[in-house]
Design a protein around this motif. Structure first.
Motif, mmCIF file in Angstrom:
data_model
loop_
_atom_site.group_PDB
_atom_site.id
_atom_site.type_symbol
_atom_site.label_atom_id
_atom_site.label_comp_id
_atom_site.label_asym_id
_atom_site.label_seq_id
_atom_site.Cartn_x
_atom_site.Cartn_y
_atom_site.Cartn_z
ATOM 1 N N ALA A 324 0.838 -1.214 0.000
ATOM 2 C CA ALA A 324 0.000 0.000 0.000
ATOM 3 C C ALA A 324 0.870 1.261 0.000
ATOM 4 C CB ALA A 324 -0.915 -0.016 1.216
ATOM 5 N N LYS A 325 1.938 1.233 0.807
ATOM 6 C CA LYS A 325 2.806 2.419 0.881
ATOM 7 C C LYS A 325 3.556 2.621 -0.449
ATOM 8 C CE LYS A 325 3.416 1.639 5.803
ATOM 9 N NZ LYS A 325 4.324 1.099 6.828
ATOM 10 N N GLY A 326 3.909 1.515 -1.083
ATOM 11 C CA GLY A 326 4.567 1.608 -2.392
ATOM 12 C C GLY A 326 3.646 2.289 -3.394
ATOM 13 N N LYS A 327 2.353 1.915 -3.339
ATOM 14 C CA LYS A 327 1.374 2.518 -4.269
ATOM 15 C C LYS A 327 1.249 4.012 -3.997
ATOM 16 C CE LYS A 327 -1.435 -1.477 -5.379
ATOM 17 N NZ LYS A 327 -2.368 -2.387 -4.724
ATOM 18 N N MET A 328 1.310 4.358 -2.714
ATOM 19 C CA MET A 328 1.181 5.765 -2.347
ATOM 20 C C MET A 328 2.372 6.571 -2.905
ATOM 21 S SD MET A 328 0.517 7.010 1.475
ATOM 22 C CE MET A 328 0.433 8.749 1.810
ATOM 23 N N PHE A 329 3.569 6.012 -2.729
ATOM 24 C CA PHE A 329 4.763 6.663 -3.297
ATOM 25 C C PHE A 329 4.587 6.856 -4.795
ATOM 26 C CE2 PHE A 329 7.645 5.866 0.372
ATOM 27 C CZ PHE A 329 8.438 7.000 0.283
ATOM 28 N N ARG A 330 4.127 5.804 -5.456
ATOM 29 C CA ARG A 330 3.990 5.851 -6.919
ATOM 30 C C ARG A 330 3.012 6.924 -7.365
ATOM 31 N NH1 ARG A 330 5.434 2.421 -10.931
ATOM 32 N NH2 ARG A 330 7.011 0.901 -10.322
ATOM 33 N N LYS A 331 1.921 7.025 -6.605
ATOM 34 C CA LYS A 331 0.910 8.041 -6.951
ATOM 35 C C LYS A 331 1.579 9.433 -6.916
ATOM 36 C CE LYS A 331 -2.012 9.631 -4.029
ATOM 37 N NZ LYS A 331 -2.550 9.650 -2.759
ATOM 38 N N HIS A 332 2.364 9.670 -5.857
ATOM 39 C CA HIS A 332 3.064 10.956 -5.750
ATOM 40 C C HIS A 332 4.121 11.106 -6.847
ATOM 41 C CE1 HIS A 332 1.214 12.324 -2.106
ATOM 42 N NE2 HIS A 332 1.506 11.209 -1.466
ATOM 43 N N PHE A 333 4.812 10.022 -7.165
ATOM 44 C CA PHE A 333 5.846 10.106 -8.203
ATOM 45 C C PHE A 333 5.220 10.413 -9.559
ATOM 46 C CE2 PHE A 333 8.903 7.154 -5.706
ATOM 47 C CZ PHE A 333 9.323 8.233 -4.958
ATOM 48 N N ASP A 334 4.045 9.797 -9.809
ATOM 49 C CA ASP A 334 3.366 10.085 -11.085
ATOM 50 C C ASP A 334 3.015 11.572 -11.159
ATOM 51 O OD1 ASP A 334 3.611 7.508 -11.913
ATOM 52 O OD2 ASP A 334 1.608 6.883 -11.276
ATOM 53 N N ALA A 335 2.601 12.128 -10.003
ATOM 54 C CA ALA A 335 2.270 13.564 -9.977
ATOM 55 C C ALA A 335 3.528 14.397 -10.224
ATOM 56 C CB ALA A 335 1.637 13.927 -8.635
ATOM 57 N N LEU A 336 4.646 13.988 -9.635
ATOM 58 C CA LEU A 336 5.903 14.732 -9.860
ATOM 59 C C LEU A 336 6.322 14.648 -11.330
ATOM 60 C CD1 LEU A 336 8.053 13.808 -6.691
ATOM 61 C CD2 LEU A 336 6.989 16.010 -7.217
ATOM 62 N N ARG A 337 6.057 13.492 -11.901
ATOM 63 C CA ARG A 337 6.421 13.307 -13.310
ATOM 64 C C ARG A 337 5.601 14.243 -14.201
ATOM 65 N NH1 ARG A 337 6.010 7.618 -16.547
ATOM 66 N NH2 ARG A 337 7.063 8.354 -18.406
ATOM 67 N N GLU A 338 4.339 14.392 -13.814
ATOM 68 C CA GLU A 338 3.488 15.318 -14.584
ATOM 69 C C GLU A 338 3.926 16.760 -14.387
ATOM 70 O OE1 GLU A 338 -0.762 15.042 -14.134
ATOM 71 O OE2 GLU A 338 -0.670 12.911 -14.636
ATOM 72 N N LYS A 339 4.353 17.063 -13.159
ATOM 73 C CA LYS A 339 4.732 18.437 -12.841
ATOM 74 C C LYS A 339 6.090 18.816 -13.449
ATOM 75 C CE LYS A 339 4.784 21.443 -8.796
ATOM 76 N NZ LYS A 339 4.657 21.494 -7.343
ATOM 77 N N TYR A 340 7.009 17.825 -13.483
ATOM 78 C CA TYR A 340 8.360 18.109 -14.001
ATOM 79 C C TYR A 340 8.671 17.169 -15.176
ATOM 80 C CZ TYR A 340 8.590 20.230 -9.359
ATOM 81 O OH TYR A 340 8.319 20.957 -8.224
#
Ligand SMILES: Cc1ncc(COP(=O)(O)O)c(C=O)c1O
Length: 431
Positions: A324-340
């Protein structure tokens, strides 16, 4: 100190859970966990209790007539010349948890060492011995590993680590080491032959940049190893012990693709030095008294701690939380990828071994994050690596991600790559 590391300024003096404090009492959120080591967080209270108990009892003045009794109850070290209560218990627990987890279905016995390199060194020696037994002519001595791998710094494990940065200053390497391309199924047949005594592979390359092996590759590799009588070693020193959400990272492989040896270390001691080489009976029966040894390895202090750690890390609830925590990290990483999008090109990994691939030197981001109280490390080529404690909470993940976002926002100019003062070379992929 021999100058083998370049270190940034903070001097860490205290740790608790996912936090570290430096000598000036500045607080840092630690997404490195001592390079995937402190899976249960810094200064786990039960470890502290065990250590205090071992030390207090063993340093108590002991009446001479009771020495034997107290030493049998509480010990730091006796050497491998004698039995101790914890080396067997730890070995048994590692085998039991491995079998229960659906990984390496024929796990049989364990050699306990002091580090990851030593665990791999034992595995390489066991593979060589196996080759000698199968082909007494001595022709079956070749070891195979893969580009991008990291297996350690001792001469055997270094010979299996085909990175010129680590090998070149110490060349020549040991004879008989061959290197293949990770995830290249077509190349396996030519690479692994009748002369190959052992193949060593990380199910997820950590230092190499958080690069997972494909299931098809690991299956094909195992099939070829079986075909030519080669010992298959999975180096799970960084990715094992529930970091991916299963006890071992290879848990999803079919039975016939399981390794003959698993090596482990890092999280096994949560910071106390220990490593282990888990073997099946095929390997075990070829090793005889005197083939290998260690003075410190298997001491009751390290084994008692590791016994506690393995019992915690094998908890199914901890494992599902890791997913679950891995998925949470990924969700944030996907957002960072969109932002940068101009900097972040890919998100890789599984559970809590994750990589954010950048197309630029990540050092300025690492430095900016550290200056804002977040510790992260790099890997491979321009990869940010995330290997936090497995006990990290959702709130701590959020806290770290918002610092990372801020660090990226000051370093990365919108529409361009990283900007500002670049501190190159300060942060190295440190294994
Ligand atoms: C996959 C892997 N194997 C082996 C090692 C070597 O372990 P140690 O540094 O404990 O010798 C490491 C260390 O980073 C590792 O990540």
């Amino acid at each position: 100190m021999v100058k083998t590391y370049v270190r940034p300024p903070p001097m860490f003096v205290k740790g608790e859970g996912v936090y570290l404090w430096d000598i000036e009492n500045r607080k840092y959120l630690d997404f490195t966990a001592g390079i995937a080591v402190n899976a249960l967080g810094h200064c786990n209270p039960e470890m502290a209790r065990i250590m205090a108990q071992q030390v207090r009892e063993s340093t108590k003045p002991i009446p001479p007539f009771l020495t034997w009794y107290v030493q049998a109850k509480t010990l730091i070290h006796t050497s491998n010349l004698y039995h101790n209560p914890w080396i067997g218990a730890l070995s048994e627990l590692l085998v039991k948890k491995t079998l229960e987890s659906g990984s390496m279905h024929n796990a049989h016995s364990v050699f306990i060492a002091n580090s990851g390199s030593e665990a791999n060194e034992a595995a390489i020696k066991f593979a060589r011995k196996s080759g000698k037994v199968l082909d007494p002519s001595g022709n079956k001595f070749e070891m195979v590993s893969f580009h991008g791998a990291f297996h350690g710094r001792t001469m055997g494990s270094l010979s299996a680590t085909p990175n010129p940065k680590y090998q070149k200053p110490f060349a020549p390497m040991l004879p008989g080491f061959k290197y293949g391309t990770y995830n290249d199924i077509a190349g396996i047949k030519e690479l692994v032959t009748e002369q190959t005594c052992g193949v060593i592979v990380e199910p997820i390359q950590g230092e190499g940049g958080v690069i997972p092996a494909t299931e098809e590759f690991l299956v094909a590799l195992a099939a070829r190893c079986r075909e030519v009588g080669t010992v298959l070693i999975h180096d799970e020193i960084q990715c094992g012990l529930s970091r991916t959400g299963t006890f071992w990272a290879h848990a999803s492989l079919p039975k016939e693709a399981h390794p003959d040896i698993i090596t482990t270390a890092k999280a096994l001691g949560n910071g106390f030095p220990i490593g282990a080489t888990i073997v099946n009976e095929n390997v075990s029966e070829k090793i005889v008294v005197g083939d290998h040894g260690t003075t410190f390895g298997g001491n009751p202090m390290a084994c008692r701690l590791a016994h506690y750690i393995v019992s915690r890390l094998s908890d199914p609830k901890l494992q599902s939380d890791v997913v679950a925590k891995g998925k949470m990290f990924r969700k944030h990483f996907d957002a960072l990828r969109e932002k940068y999008p101009q900097v972040v090109t890919e998100v890789r990994g599984k559970g809590l071994i994750l990589g954010l691939q950048l197309n630029q030197d990540p050092s300025p981001i690492v430095t900016a994050a550290r200056e804002r109280g977040l510790l992260i490390i790099t890997a491979g080529t321009n990869t940010l690596r995330f290997v936090p404690s497995l006990t990290i909470t959702e709130a701590e993940i959020e806290e770290g991600i918002s610092i990372l976002d801020e660090a990226m926002s000051v370093v990365v100019t919108p529409g361009q790559g990283p900007a500002g003062e670049q501190v190159r070379g300060e942060v190295d992929s440190p294994n």
